[in-house]
Enzyme design. Structure first.
Site, PDB file in Angstrom:
ATOM      1  N   ASP A  83     -15.338  -2.635  -1.990  1.00 47.37           N
ATOM      2  CA  ASP A  83     -14.982  -2.376  -0.593  1.00 47.37           C
ATOM      3  C   ASP A  83     -16.277  -2.169   0.175  1.00 47.37           C
ATOM      4  O   ASP A  83     -17.110  -1.357  -0.223  1.00 47.37           O
ATOM      5  CB  ASP A  83     -14.109  -1.120  -0.491  1.00 47.37           C
ATOM      6  N   ASP A 130       0.859  -1.183   0.000  1.00 51.16           N
ATOM      7  CA  ASP A 130       0.000   0.000   0.000  1.00 51.16           C
ATOM      8  C   ASP A 130       0.894   1.231   0.000  1.00 51.16           C
ATOM      9  O   ASP A 130       1.744   1.390   0.891  1.00 51.16           O
ATOM     10  CB  ASP A 130      -0.899   0.014   1.242  1.00 51.16           C
TER      11      ASP A 130
END
Length: 239
Positions: free
Chosen positions: A129, A8
């Protein structure tokens, strides 16, 4: 089942967030390309990349770091975060990215997903998500009333390569993935489902694999913290 180690990216560094909150970022490294090379050397078949700044900005921000990673590794990489138009999709795929992940745009402009999946077969994934079964967008900052299964099923005939399902409340929390919800999604669609969020141990991975309907799992913090032994995990998934 494929294990996707996660990198990330925030401000050019390799970080992990807790529950997707940018101010709860732990920096795990300042050389993402070296980290990606380590994952490849360990035997990982894929690398999962997220441009966190990009997800919030709505356009790529950590492009230099992603390009450095692509230059260092030979295994395929997938990238999500801030990819919201055809030009960006084309640019990343032309730079050697194996797969783009479309999240916010899958809710706001599903026709773009269909167009991209048709233009680039096997190279477009949808990132879903969710918080409590409802889809969240724009770097998880915006909640919608869209149900996960409804969104996933709407792309059944679009030719998308995979659905990456993240349970936001589990992400980075080391509490284990939402196996029940991920398995339900895997059974609701024919598109391969990749689990993300909360994968924190070898038993988590085995439990996901044993559902028989989950194609892959993404793990980040657990690998960096040492809670998930990469070599043991890869060996177990091959067994």
């Amino acid at each position: 089942m494929i294990l996707y180690p996660a990198i990330d990216l925030k401000d050019g560094n390799c970080v992990r967030l807790l529950h997707g909150e940018m101010d709860k970022a732990t920096v795990f490294g300042t050389d993402p390309a070296a980290q990606a090379a380590k994952f490849e050397a360990a035997g990982c078949a894929w690398v999962h990349l997220v441009d966190l700044n990009g997800a919030f900005a709505g356009e790529p921000v950590n492009g230099a770091a992603v390009e450095a990673i692509l230059a260092r590794i030979t295994v395929p990489a997938q990238l999500g975060g801030g990819i919201r138009d055809m030009a960006t999709i084309e640019r990343w795929l032309s730079k050697g990215l194996a797969r783009v992940i479309l999240g916010t745009v899958a809710v706001e402009n599903p026709d773009l997903v269909r167009e991209a999946a048709k233009a680039f077969p096997g190279q477009v994934a949808v990132g879903i998500d969710a918080r409590n079964g409802k889809v969240a967008t724009k770097g998880w900052a915006t909640e919608t009333d869209v149900l996960v299964t409804d969104l996933a099923q709407s792309f059944e005939d679009a030719g998308v390569a995979a659905i990456i399902y993240t349970d936001i409340l589990r992400d980075g929390a080391m509490t284990g993935p939402n196996i029940e919800a991920t398995e339900a999604l895997g059974r609701a669609v024919t598109i391969p489902v990749i689990a993300s969020g909360g994968v924190s141990s070898l038993p988590d991975l085995i439990a996901l694999r044993d559902t028989g309907v989950i194609a892959g799992a993404i793990s980040g913090r657990a690998i960096y913290d040492g809670a998930l032994d990469l070599q043991a995990a890869l060996a177990a998934l091959k067994a």
